[in-house]
Design a protein around this motif. Structure first.
Motif, short mmCIF file in Angstrom:
data_model
loop_
_atom_site.label_atom_id
_atom_site.label_comp_id
_atom_site.label_asym_id
_atom_site.label_seq_id
_atom_site.Cartn_x
_atom_site.Cartn_y
_atom_site.Cartn_z
N ARG A 82 47.32 50.35 43.89
CA ARG A 82 48.22 49.16 43.82
C ARG A 82 48.34 48.62 42.39
NH1 ARG A 82 44.76 46.80 48.87
NH2 ARG A 82 45.75 47.64 50.66
N SER A 83 49.43 47.92 42.21
CA SER A 83 49.51 47.23 40.86
C SER A 83 48.43 46.04 40.80
CB SER A 83 50.76 46.75 40.69
OG SER A 83 51.35 45.48 41.44
N PRO A 84 48.04 45.61 39.52
CA PRO A 84 47.28 44.55 39.35
C PRO A 84 47.69 43.20 40.21
CG PRO A 84 47.34 45.45 37.34
CD PRO A 84 48.36 46.28 38.13
N ALA A 85 49.03 42.86 40.20
CA ALA A 85 49.61 41.79 40.86
C ALA A 85 49.55 41.91 42.32
CB ALA A 85 51.27 41.88 40.50
N GLU A 86 49.65 43.15 42.90
CA GLU A 86 49.52 43.35 44.37
C GLU A 86 48.07 43.20 44.61
OE1 GLU A 86 50.23 46.39 47.96
OE2 GLU A 86 51.20 46.77 45.88
N TRP A 87 46.87 43.44 43.93
CA TRP A 87 45.87 43.21 44.38
C TRP A 87 45.42 41.73 44.16
CZ3 TRP A 87 41.92 46.14 46.17
CH2 TRP A 87 41.98 47.53 46.33
N GLY A 88 45.95 40.92 43.24
CA GLY A 88 45.58 39.49 43.42
C GLY A 88 46.57 38.80 44.48
N LEU A 89 47.70 39.17 44.82
CA LEU A 89 48.39 38.49 45.75
C LEU A 89 47.66 38.75 47.17
CD1 LEU A 89 52.10 38.98 44.60
CD2 LEU A 89 50.53 36.99 44.37
N ARG A 90 47.36 40.10 47.47
CA ARG A 90 46.65 40.22 48.62
C ARG A 90 45.29 39.66 48.84
NH1 ARG A 90 48.06 44.71 51.92
NH2 ARG A 90 49.94 46.06 51.07
N TRP A 91 44.82 39.37 47.88
CA TRP A 91 43.52 38.65 47.90
C TRP A 91 43.84 37.37 48.42
CZ3 TRP A 91 41.48 34.04 45.53
CH2 TRP A 91 40.12 33.90 45.71
N LEU A 92 44.80 36.62 47.90
CA LEU A 92 45.09 35.12 48.37
C LEU A 92 45.81 35.17 49.71
CD1 LEU A 92 47.01 34.11 45.09
CD2 LEU A 92 45.09 32.91 46.34
N TRP A 93 46.69 36.08 50.15
CA TRP A 93 47.10 36.11 51.64
C TRP A 93 46.15 36.45 52.51
CZ3 TRP A 93 51.93 38.09 48.78
CH2 TRP A 93 52.84 37.15 48.36
N ASN A 94 45.16 37.07 52.13
CA ASN A 94 43.96 37.63 52.99
C ASN A 94 43.24 36.31 53.70
OD1 ASN A 94 42.37 39.67 54.12
ND2 ASN A 94 40.62 38.51 53.06
N GLN A 95 43.42 35.11 52.90
CA GLN A 95 42.76 34.08 53.47
C GLN A 95 43.76 33.07 54.42
OE1 GLN A 95 40.47 32.17 49.83
NE2 GLN A 95 41.49 33.98 48.74
N PRO A 96 43.12 32.71 55.80
CA PRO A 96 44.17 32.07 56.44
C PRO A 96 44.42 30.75 56.22
CG PRO A 96 41.89 32.55 57.39
CD PRO A 96 41.97 33.42 56.21
#
Length: 392
Positions: A227-241
């Motif tokens: 995954r791109s660095p951007a995808e890791w950062g965004l997934r970390w956020l959207w993982n949080q309800p």
């Protein structure tokens, strides 16, 4: 596109919001044709939350011109009152009407107090009748939801949340700000009050993409799934309800496509433990450049002289982990632009904070280093200019 429910009004907002600060420039203005093509692509793919502000040069006009072409009813507009410009009760009406004109609309779904960083600033607005003004606008339908955007520490964020019956809020939040700015504790506190949280700076203005240390980039490059660095950062956020909308300042169609894809795939609590460990390892690589091991816990607060110690240390560290300019920007916004400045120069070396720090940081000594690095001649000049603007 996946959507998340606003618990206050049961409206469904796109998990990805369009940040309208970073449109591509053309000459001295915005490249309107290019910006419209990118916004249209996002709109067609389900993005329904567009964020702008009075002080984003040309942004409100650009968005308004686009929406006037038949798209207004498909979009929730979020824009911001420059409360730091308010000098009389009449100013609120004047700025709001100017914004409506720029946006070519007669109502705004989400209206924020821009950079409301301390309770003192809110109390000043109350003396101008801001609460009555908001009530009238909401009653007429000109404003549907009222909120504030915030740059500062957790304690001040919680105080502002408790100072008024807000409909929503907007904070800087990403995996490096988990324990700084409003932080995870602030996010959970807002969620506990049923207040939706809009996220800005999810990648620290791209610094968690291009600005990562080489060791962190290598770590991600050899991690599966790729995954791109951007995808890791965004997934970390959207993982949080508790996160409602994540804003992204997109100015390339490729960015829109990628971010929409990630937003359409990532559901709350979908990130596994191994993936979360990857993020922690990336943070460890970034933190090797950290100068003060402050966790932002706030045990050192309140300072008897008003120093916002966690915020000072966070900006100081940012000047090393990201860039000197980004650290200076954070220090200026969180300290000099507050109604009551809270920078390191307020410290009188009383030592109260040192006794209370669970990390055993020599807080007064480190605040001295913060002052020498951050309150440089450039800072002093900028603060003087801001003071003159505020006076007039």
């Amino acid at each position: 596109m996946l959507y998340r429910e606003n618990p206050r009004n049961h409206q469904y907002l796109s998990a990805l919001g369009y940040g309208c600060l970073r449109f591509t420039k053309k000459g001295t203005g915005i490249d309107q044709k290019k910006a419209e093509a990118e916004m249209k692509l996002a709109l067609d793919k389900g993005v329904n939350y567009f964020d702008t502000a009075y002080t984003y040069p040309g942004s409100e006009e650009c968005l308004g011109t686009f929406l006037a072409k038949g798209y207004r009813e498909k979009v929730n507009i979020a824009t911001k009152l420059p409360h730091y410009y308010i000098k009389t009760p009449q100013d609120m009406e004047r700025y709001f009407n100017e914004q409506l004109k720029r946006l070519k609309t007669d109502y705004v779904e989400y209206y924020l107090m821009h950079m409301l960083n301390d309770v003192a600033a809110w109390e000043r607005l109350r003396t101008f009748g801001i609460e009555e003004w908001i009530a009238e606008k909401k009653s007429s339908g000109a404003i549907q939801n009222i909120g504030f955007s915030f740059h500062g520490g957790t304690e001040n964020f919680i105080k502002i949340l408790d100072a008024y019956d807000w409909d929503f809020c907007q904070i800087q939040y990403n995996y490096m700000d988990e324990h700084s700015q409003a932080g995870k504790r602030g996010l959970l506190y807002a969620n506990g009050k049923g207040i939706p949280v809009i996220i800005m700076e999810p990648l620290r203005g791209g610094r968690l993409v291009q600005g990562l240390p080489v060791t962190a980039k290598r770590l991600l490059a050899r991690t599966s799934p790729r995954r791109s660095p951007a995808e890791w950062g965004l997934r970390w956020l959207w993982n949080q309800p508790e996160v409602t909308v994540v804003l992204s300042g997109m100015n390339q169609k490729e960015q829109v496509e990628e971010n929409v894809r990630i937003a359409s795939e990532t559901t709350p609590n979908s990130m596994g433990k191994e993936e979360q460990r990857v993020i922690e390892r990336v943070k460890e690589e970034i933190n090797k450049y950290v100068k003060v091991p402050c966790t932002g816990c706030g045990y050192c607060m309140p300072c008897p002289k008003g120093v916002d110690i966690p915020v000072c240390f966070q900006a100081y560290n940012t000047s090393y982990t990201d860039s000197f300019i980004s650290g200076m920007k954070a220090y200026f916004m969180c300290n000099a632009l507050r109604t009551n400045p809270s920078g390191a120069s307020n410290c009188i070396q009383c030592g109260k904070c040192k006794k209370q720090c669970p990390q055993n940081i020599d807080v007064p000594k480190m605040l001295g280093r913060v002052k020498r690095r951050m309150e440089n001649p450039i800072y002093q000049i900028a603060r003087a200019i801001a003071g003159r603007i505020g006076k007039y």
